[in-house]
Write a protein that holds these residues in place. Structure first.
Motif, mmCIF file in Angstrom:
data_model
loop_
_atom_site.group_PDB
_atom_site.id
_atom_site.type_symbol
_atom_site.label_atom_id
_atom_site.label_comp_id
_atom_site.label_asym_id
_atom_site.label_seq_id
_atom_site.Cartn_x
_atom_site.Cartn_y
_atom_site.Cartn_z
ATOM 1 N N LEU A 218 -3.267 -12.744 0.139
ATOM 2 C CA LEU A 218 -2.194 -11.767 0.298
ATOM 3 C C LEU A 218 -2.159 -10.795 -0.866
ATOM 4 C CD1 LEU A 218 -0.148 -11.351 2.532
ATOM 5 C CD2 LEU A 218 1.522 -12.617 1.187
ATOM 6 N N GLY A 219 -2.490 -11.273 -2.068
ATOM 7 C CA GLY A 219 -2.538 -10.380 -3.223
ATOM 8 C C GLY A 219 -3.618 -9.320 -3.088
ATOM 9 N N VAL A 220 -4.756 -9.696 -2.504
ATOM 10 C CA VAL A 220 -5.829 -8.720 -2.280
ATOM 11 C C VAL A 220 -5.373 -7.645 -1.309
ATOM 12 C CG1 VAL A 220 -8.157 -8.406 -1.358
ATOM 13 C CG2 VAL A 220 -7.656 -10.360 -2.843
ATOM 14 N N TYR A 221 -4.733 -8.041 -0.222
ATOM 15 C CA TYR A 221 -4.226 -7.061 0.741
ATOM 16 C C TYR A 221 -3.142 -6.183 0.118
ATOM 17 C CZ TYR A 221 -6.722 -8.863 4.806
ATOM 18 O OH TYR A 221 -7.696 -9.210 5.703
ATOM 19 N N ALA A 223 -2.794 -5.312 -3.071
ATOM 20 C CA ALA A 223 -3.421 -4.340 -3.968
ATOM 21 C C ALA A 223 -4.118 -3.239 -3.175
ATOM 22 C CB ALA A 223 -4.419 -5.056 -4.880
ATOM 23 N N ASN A 224 -4.765 -3.598 -2.084
ATOM 24 C CA ASN A 224 -5.449 -2.597 -1.268
ATOM 25 C C ASN A 224 -4.458 -1.613 -0.645
ATOM 26 O OD1 ASN A 224 -7.920 -1.608 0.079
ATOM 27 N ND2 ASN A 224 -6.874 -2.287 1.937
ATOM 28 N N MET A 225 -3.338 -2.117 -0.130
ATOM 29 C CA MET A 225 -2.324 -1.238 0.462
ATOM 30 C C MET A 225 -1.753 -0.287 -0.580
ATOM 31 S SD MET A 225 -1.898 -1.962 3.755
ATOM 32 C CE MET A 225 -0.232 -1.643 4.241
ATOM 33 N N PHE A 226 -1.501 -0.802 -1.788
ATOM 34 C CA PHE A 226 -0.926 0.055 -2.832
ATOM 35 C C PHE A 226 -1.921 1.123 -3.281
ATOM 36 C CE2 PHE A 226 0.018 1.114 -7.255
ATOM 37 C CZ PHE A 226 1.347 1.496 -7.153
ATOM 38 N N LEU A 227 -3.182 0.750 -3.448
ATOM 39 C CA LEU A 227 -4.188 1.712 -3.889
ATOM 40 C C LEU A 227 -4.430 2.799 -2.848
ATOM 41 C CD1 LEU A 227 -6.797 -0.672 -5.557
ATOM 42 C CD2 LEU A 227 -5.186 0.863 -6.696
ATOM 43 N N GLU A 228 -4.148 2.519 -1.591
ATOM 44 C CA GLU A 228 -4.281 3.533 -0.561
ATOM 45 C C GLU A 228 -3.038 4.394 -0.414
ATOM 46 O OE1 GLU A 228 -5.431 1.734 3.067
ATOM 47 O OE2 GLU A 228 -7.459 1.211 2.388
ATOM 48 N N GLY A 229 -1.970 4.079 -1.169
ATOM 49 C CA GLY A 229 -0.762 4.890 -1.152
ATOM 50 C C GLY A 229 0.369 4.321 -0.343
ATOM 51 N N TYR A 230 0.133 3.227 0.394
ATOM 52 C CA TYR A 230 1.180 2.662 1.242
ATOM 53 C C TYR A 230 2.031 1.683 0.426
ATOM 54 C CZ TYR A 230 -1.594 4.662 5.008
ATOM 55 O OH TYR A 230 -2.274 5.528 5.823
ATOM 56 N N TRP A 231 2.767 2.224 -0.537
ATOM 57 C CA TRP A 231 3.486 1.374 -1.487
ATOM 58 C C TRP A 231 4.678 0.672 -0.844
ATOM 59 C CZ3 TRP A 231 8.539 2.855 -2.626
ATOM 60 C CH2 TRP A 231 8.905 4.148 -2.229
ATOM 61 N N THR A 232 5.321 1.296 0.122
ATOM 62 C CA THR A 232 6.441 0.624 0.775
ATOM 63 C C THR A 232 5.956 -0.553 1.630
ATOM 64 O OG1 THR A 232 6.317 2.246 2.584
ATOM 65 C CG2 THR A 232 7.875 2.687 0.815
ATOM 66 N N PHE A 233 4.796 -0.409 2.257
ATOM 67 C CA PHE A 233 4.232 -1.517 3.024
ATOM 68 C C PHE A 233 3.767 -2.653 2.101
ATOM 69 C CE2 PHE A 233 3.897 2.182 5.711
ATOM 70 C CZ PHE A 233 4.224 1.720 6.959
ATOM 71 N N ALA A 234 3.396 -2.294 0.859
ATOM 72 C CA ALA A 234 2.942 -3.309 -0.090
ATOM 73 C C ALA A 234 4.095 -4.138 -0.650
ATOM 74 C CB ALA A 234 2.184 -2.640 -1.240
ATOM 75 N N MET A 235 5.326 -3.617 -0.594
ATOM 76 C CA MET A 235 6.469 -4.337 -1.178
ATOM 77 C C MET A 235 6.702 -5.699 -0.524
ATOM 78 S SD MET A 235 9.143 -1.214 -1.866
ATOM 79 C CE MET A 235 10.480 -2.364 -2.168
ATOM 80 N N PRO A 236 6.845 -5.780 0.810
ATOM 81 C CA PRO A 236 7.040 -7.122 1.389
ATOM 82 C C PRO A 236 5.823 -8.029 1.224
ATOM 83 C CG PRO A 236 6.788 -5.468 3.121
ATOM 84 C CD PRO A 236 6.934 -4.731 1.832
ATOM 85 N N LEU A 237 4.625 -7.435 1.200
ATOM 86 C CA LEU A 237 3.445 -8.255 0.954
ATOM 87 C C LEU A 237 3.481 -8.856 -0.451
ATOM 88 C CD1 LEU A 237 0.594 -6.097 2.558
ATOM 89 C CD2 LEU A 237 1.671 -8.157 3.484
ATOM 90 N N ALA A 239 6.212 -9.477 -2.157
ATOM 91 C CA ALA A 239 7.243 -10.520 -2.134
ATOM 92 C C ALA A 239 6.692 -11.804 -1.512
ATOM 93 C CB ALA A 239 8.463 -10.024 -1.376
ATOM 94 N N GLY A 240 5.923 -11.660 -0.433
ATOM 95 C CA GLY A 240 5.318 -12.833 0.178
ATOM 96 C C GLY A 240 4.339 -13.534 -0.747
ATOM 97 N N MET A 241 3.555 -12.741 -1.502
ATOM 98 C CA MET A 241 2.625 -13.331 -2.459
ATOM 99 C C MET A 241 3.392 -14.112 -3.528
ATOM 100 S SD MET A 241 0.003 -11.398 -5.063
ATOM 101 C CE MET A 241 1.412 -10.712 -5.939
ATOM 102 N N GLY A 242 4.476 -13.513 -4.047
ATOM 103 C CA GLY A 242 5.290 -14.221 -5.038
ATOM 104 C C GLY A 242 5.887 -15.495 -4.480
#
Length: 322
Positions: A218-221, A223-237, A239-242
């Motif tokens: 989940l951490g890999v996904y 980081a990939n979402m954030f690096l592509e600019g989808y930072w709001t989609f990366a937030m729940p991911l 939280a799930g990783m944590g």
């Protein structure tokens, strides 16, 4: 400079930056922010709702059975002679002699049930003191002495010698477990534990490893979402990783709370912990009075089994192949 602006490296960096900024500020990404916050909060609430009961269960389920009273021949550190020590022997009493005729590896199982490496190290040091094996230091190399008197050694020690000497053992995957199975079977036969120490912690360890594995994915996904600019989609991911990493810690905590000693074993473990205090102080005094002399070898095995040795058990345990 003009060449760099036309087709060099700098424009590609600027274009990448503009692309990330455009995605990060796009309507789809920004509009998802309320949902991302709601999902993140929901995941954190789920983490609390799940982790707290698991932690409480681990604390209760892994608690040793209480002894009816303080074992004999003790000098309590608390107010009265009938006060109990706390659950994990942190406030152990003082014991001025060994409480029973036990081998060093049996002491290690009673005192540190979840550390088979310590039992192996204590058994090897005991065999060295008996003249059955030779241990070369600082790199621990163990050699079995031919023709040495092996009378009086335990079955666990006999199996260690077989592993070291390549004896009749033909299945290499059973080397270490083949020896430890005898040690834990002996502990169960003596009524020291409600569950075998080498089995009781497998479940929490498996769940902890699973949570760590899924958390890494989940951490890999994330980081990939954030690096592509989808930072709001990366937030729940994120939280799930944590949440998964926190659960891994909880299960690791649960693993440390096992196995459960019976009242008889708890009383013996309490006495051994108290004698370990005395032995630790004696060892330091011995080293001060006799700085050039080694600590008596028979007590070196006992010190290892009770956790007061200056040596680490790891190098000794690695002499026994898995």
């Amino acid at each position: 400079m003009a060449g760099m602006l036309d087709g060099g490296r700098l424009p590609s960096i600027m274009r990448a930056s503009d692309s990330w900024s455009q995605v990060a500020h796009s309507d789809d990404v920004v509009d998802f922010l309320p949902m991302a916050l709601a999902l993140s909060v929901g995941i954190l609430i789920a983490a609390i709702a799940i982790a707290i009961p698991v932690a409480l269960h681990a604390r209760v389920a892994g608690r040793d059975d209480q002894a009816a009273d303080t074992p004999p021949n003790l000098l309590p550190l608390l107010d009265g002679p009938t006060n109990r020590v706390d659950d994990r022997l942190r406030n152990a009493v003082v014991q001025f002699d060994l409480p029973a005729d036990l081998t060093p590896e049996q002491m290690a199982v009673l005192r540190f049930d979840g550390q088979p490496e310590r039992a192996i190290a204590a058994a090897l040091l005991d065999l060295e003191a008996r003249g059955v094996i030779a241990i070369e230091r600082p790199k621990v190399r163990v050699t079995v002495k031919a023709g040495a008197d092996r009378s009086g050694i335990s079955e666990f020690q006999r199996r260690l010698i077989t592993v070291l000497g390549h004896g009749e053992l033909t299945k290499p995957l059973e080397n270490r477990d083949w020896a430890l199975s005898t040690l834990y079977a002996d502990a169960m036969g003596r009524g020291w534990f409600r569950h075998r120490p080498d089995y009781a912690s497998y479940g929490p360890r498996l769940w902890s490893a699973a949570c760590l594995g899924f958390g890494f994915i989940l951490g890999v996904y994330t980081a990939n979402m954030f690096l592509e600019g989808y930072w709001t989609f990366a937030m729940p991911l994120a939280a799930g990783m944590g949440f998964l990493l926190f659960l891994a810690w909880v299960f690791t905590y649960a693993e440390r709370r096992r196995p459960i000693r019976t009242p008889k074993a708890r009383a013996l473990a309490t006495q051994l912990a108290g004698f370990g205090r005395v032995l630790g102080a004696t060892e330091q005094g011995w080293l001060r009075v006799h700085p050039d002399e080694p600590y008596p070898p028979t007590w070196a095995a006992v010190a290892m089994s009770l956790g007061v040795s200056s040596e680490a058990p790891g190098p000794y345990a690695r002499a026994i192949r898995r």
